[in-house]
Design a protein around this motif. Structure first.
Motif, PDB file in Angstrom:
ATOM      1  N   LEU A  77      40.265  32.554  29.023  1.00  9.65           N
ATOM      2  CA  LEU A  77      38.878  33.019  28.906  1.00  9.65           C
ATOM      3  C   LEU A  77      38.682  33.917  27.693  1.00  9.65           C
ATOM      4  CD1 LEU A  77      38.144  33.733  32.674  1.00  9.65           C
ATOM      5  CD2 LEU A  77      37.256  31.845  31.285  1.00  9.65           C
ATOM      6  N   ARG A 133      40.139  33.468  24.869  1.00  6.97           N
ATOM      7  CA  ARG A 133      40.036  32.549  23.724  1.00  6.97           C
ATOM      8  C   ARG A 133      38.715  31.792  23.730  1.00  6.97           C
ATOM      9  NH1 ARG A 133      45.690  31.811  24.960  1.00  6.97           N
ATOM     10  NH2 ARG A 133      45.187  30.022  26.291  1.00  6.97           N
ATOM     11  N   ALA A 134      38.080  31.756  24.891  1.00  8.10           N
ATOM     12  CA  ALA A 134      36.811  31.033  25.000  1.00  8.10           C
ATOM     13  C   ALA A 134      35.663  31.964  24.615  1.00  8.10           C
ATOM     14  CB  ALA A 134      36.646  30.496  26.417  1.00  8.10           C
ATOM     15  N   ARG A 135      34.904  32.404  25.595  1.00  2.52           N
ATOM     16  CA  ARG A 135      33.669  33.131  25.287  1.00  2.52           C
ATOM     17  C   ARG A 135      33.673  34.564  25.782  1.00  2.52           C
ATOM     18  NH1 ARG A 135      29.029  29.241  27.538  1.00  2.52           N
ATOM     19  NH2 ARG A 135      27.749  30.873  26.572  1.00  2.52           N
ATOM     20  N   HIS A 136      34.844  35.086  26.184  1.00  2.62           N
ATOM     21  CA  HIS A 136      34.837  36.385  26.847  1.00  2.62           C
ATOM     22  C   HIS A 136      35.909  37.310  26.285  1.00  2.62           C
ATOM     23  CE1 HIS A 136      32.224  34.290  29.683  1.00  2.62           C
ATOM     24  NE2 HIS A 136      33.162  33.363  29.787  1.00  2.62           N
ATOM     25  N   PRO A 137      35.766  37.721  25.039  1.00  2.00           N
ATOM     26  CA  PRO A 137      36.794  38.555  24.399  1.00  2.00           C
ATOM     27  C   PRO A 137      36.919  39.954  25.005  1.00  2.00           C
ATOM     28  CG  PRO A 137      34.845  38.387  23.002  1.00  2.00           C
ATOM     29  CD  PRO A 137      34.654  37.404  24.116  1.00  2.00           C
ATOM     30  N   ASN A 179      34.723  30.868  34.339  1.00  2.39           N
ATOM     31  CA  ASN A 179      33.915  30.800  33.117  1.00  2.39           C
ATOM     32  C   ASN A 179      32.469  30.456  33.443  1.00  2.39           C
ATOM     33  OD1 ASN A 179      33.575  30.581  30.120  1.00  2.39           O
ATOM     34  ND2 ASN A 179      33.159  28.441  30.641  1.00  2.39           N
ATOM     35  N   TYR A 180      32.277  29.482  34.311  1.00  5.24           N
ATOM     36  CA  TYR A 180      30.920  29.063  34.683  1.00  5.24           C
ATOM     37  C   TYR A 180      30.145  30.217  35.327  1.00  5.24           C
ATOM     38  CZ  TYR A 180      27.170  26.619  37.143  1.00  5.24           C
ATOM     39  OH  TYR A 180      25.935  26.230  37.626  1.00  5.24           O
ATOM     40  N   CYS A 198      29.165  32.933  32.864  1.00  2.00           N
ATOM     41  CA  CYS A 198      28.120  32.515  31.921  1.00  2.00           C
ATOM     42  C   CYS A 198      26.768  32.237  32.579  1.00  2.00           C
ATOM     43  CB  CYS A 198      28.563  31.261  31.168  1.00  2.00           C
ATOM     44  SG  CYS A 198      29.972  31.506  30.080  1.00  2.00           S
ATOM     45  N   ASN A 199      26.756  32.047  33.905  1.00  2.00           N
ATOM     46  CA  ASN A 199      25.526  31.645  34.596  1.00  2.00           C
ATOM     47  C   ASN A 199      25.180  32.644  35.698  1.00  2.00           C
ATOM     48  OD1 ASN A 199      24.839  28.656  33.625  1.00  2.00           O
ATOM     49  ND2 ASN A 199      27.072  28.875  33.745  1.00  2.00           N
TER      50      ASN A 199
END
Length: 442
Positions: free
Chosen positions: A258, A260-264, A386-387, A390-391
């Motif tokens: 996560l 590396r994805a959208r959650h630094p 992740n979902y 983000c939602n």
């Protein structure tokens, strides 16, 4: 023939227990050296009471570990309100600590005697209980037989049989019947549990629902909660709670994916089922290049902290209030699952692996309502977290559904008390006639 065979097996069990009893001290001492027994109170495991018996009727209530102890606390409090004394036994050091924190001196706490005739007989000779209430799935042959011989009514409450336990008993149906016929009543968690107990010879059986639904959500120290929230700030969080060996590594791998994805700025909270594993968990996570803060050490959560290791007892309410997403362990790398109701009560979206047989009914209701989701593996867990991060709308829908489901499931305590009334009411009358009105009245 089967009855005679059951009698022979149980008699052998009795004799074997009596034979090994003089040697059991080494085993208990070894457990004490590993923190699994209370060094100062281990004599209680041999049935030697550390407190005097109070006058009047006594109800013996047994809860094996922390989950069972928390579940029966409201029931114990209601019994105390009737003015009847309670001896509460537990089997672990952590459950004893929980009992002390929530019930204090209102009950007499003892560690449960080993299921060996000398220990059980000594315990029963001292306490002379008028009723025995056993929580969930604690089936100890010698204890059941000794209570039966003394004609002490035994009631199993919040009863459940896991798939594994049921298969095991089914293979020994003659033995199950010889034991379960000693139970005066079984109050089962679900219809499936009730059917299983009946098929093994228990009579009568009623269904109450899960007592864990009727407990008050775990509390949190407001000062500690405020301090941790200040340290976390606006960072996104998720938690992996009641984890077992292997699941902490999965949580750390999810964290890395996560990041590396959208959650630094993500903070992961890991709460192991057994806090004594915390040092090993911390080392494992550090070896993956992640920075940890350990709750028991008082470590601060800094912007560089990746994982908060929640290795304290009695603070689940604190950890769950730091997030809105909770993965419940013993469901990916181990089997059986852990209780999903606490996170559902505390406004979190519930995730778990597929191995949740021990809480099948609770999970099924949560899944049907949209309050929980099961994941197949680490990658699926990563996608689910992740979902939900983000939602917000989807996360809120799951939280609302979980809370509503818990509300619909309540009522187990009232149904359990109704089943227990024929056993408790005569003791209340006796207590009043004798002029003894329980520890709360002294």
């Amino acid at each position: 023939m089967s009855e005679r065979w059951a009698r022979a097996v149980l008699n052998t069990y009795r004799l074997a227990g009596a034979a090994v009893f003089p040697l059991i001290g080494t085993y208990v001492g070894w457990r004490a050296s590993r923190g699994k027994e209370d060094r100062l109170r281990r004599r209680e495991r041999y049935g030697r009471a550390s407190k005097p018996r109070p006058p009047g009727p006594i109800i013996w209530v047994h809860a094996a570990s922390v989950g069972e102890t928390n579940a029966i606390v409201p029931l114990v409090r209601r019994i105390l309100d009737y003015g009847v004394n309670v001896v509460l036994t537990t089997g672990t050091v952590t459950s004893a600590q929980v009992a002390d924190e929530v019930l204090g001196d209102s009950v007499i706490h003892q560690y449960v005697p080993l299921d060996l005739k000398p220990a059980v007989s000594r315990f029963l000779d001292h306490w002379e209980p008028d009723l025995a209430i056993i929580a969930e799935s604690e089936i100890w042959p010698m204890t059941i037989l000794e209570l039966g011989e003394r004609r002490v009514p035994q009631v199993l409450v919040n009863g459940r049989l896991s798939d594994r336990s049921y298969r095991s008993w089914k293979k020994r149906a003659f033995l199950a019947e010889a034991l379960f016929e000693n139970l005066a009543h079984v109050v089962a968690q679900s219809e499936l549990d009730g059917e299983r107990f009946q098929s093994l010879g228990a009579r009568p059986v009623t269904v109450s629902g899960n007592l864990k639904v009727d407990v008050t959500p775990p509390e949190a120290d407001e000062a500690a909660l405020s301090a941790l929230r200040d340290q976390i700030g606006k960072r996104p969080t998720w938690a992996a709670i009641s984890t077992h060996d292997g699941e902490e590594k999965v949580a750390a791998e999810v964290h890395l994916a996560l990041l590396r994805a959208r959650h630094p700025e993500l903070l992961t909270i890991v709460v192991p089922r057994h806090p004594e594993r915390a040092a090993a968990i911390e080392a494992e996570i550090a070896a993956m290049g992640l920075k940890t803060a350990r709750r028991s050490s008082g470590d601060r959560i800094t912007p560089e902290t990746d994982v908060l290791v929640g290795d304290t007892i009695g603070e689940m309410g604190l950890y769950l209030r730091l997030t809105e997403i909770a993965f419940v362990g013993r469901s990916l790398t181990a089997e059986g699952g852990q209780n999903p109701l606490e996170p559902a009560m505390l406004e979190t979206a519930v995730l778990a692996g597929r191995n949740v047989q021990n809480f099948r009914d609770s999970y099924q209701r949560l899944i049907d309502s949209g309050g929980a989701r099961l994941v197949r593996d680490r990658d699926m867990l990563t996608g689910a977290v992740n979902y939900l991060l983000c939602n917000e709308a989807a996360r809120r829908d799951m939280i609302s559904a979980a809370a509503a489901t818990v509300g619909d499931m309540r009522g187990a305590l009232a149904r359990t008390l109704k089943a227990l009334d024929p056993f408790i009411h005569p003791l209340v009358v006796k207590s009043r006639l004798d002029g003894t009105n329980g520890m709360r009245g002294r």
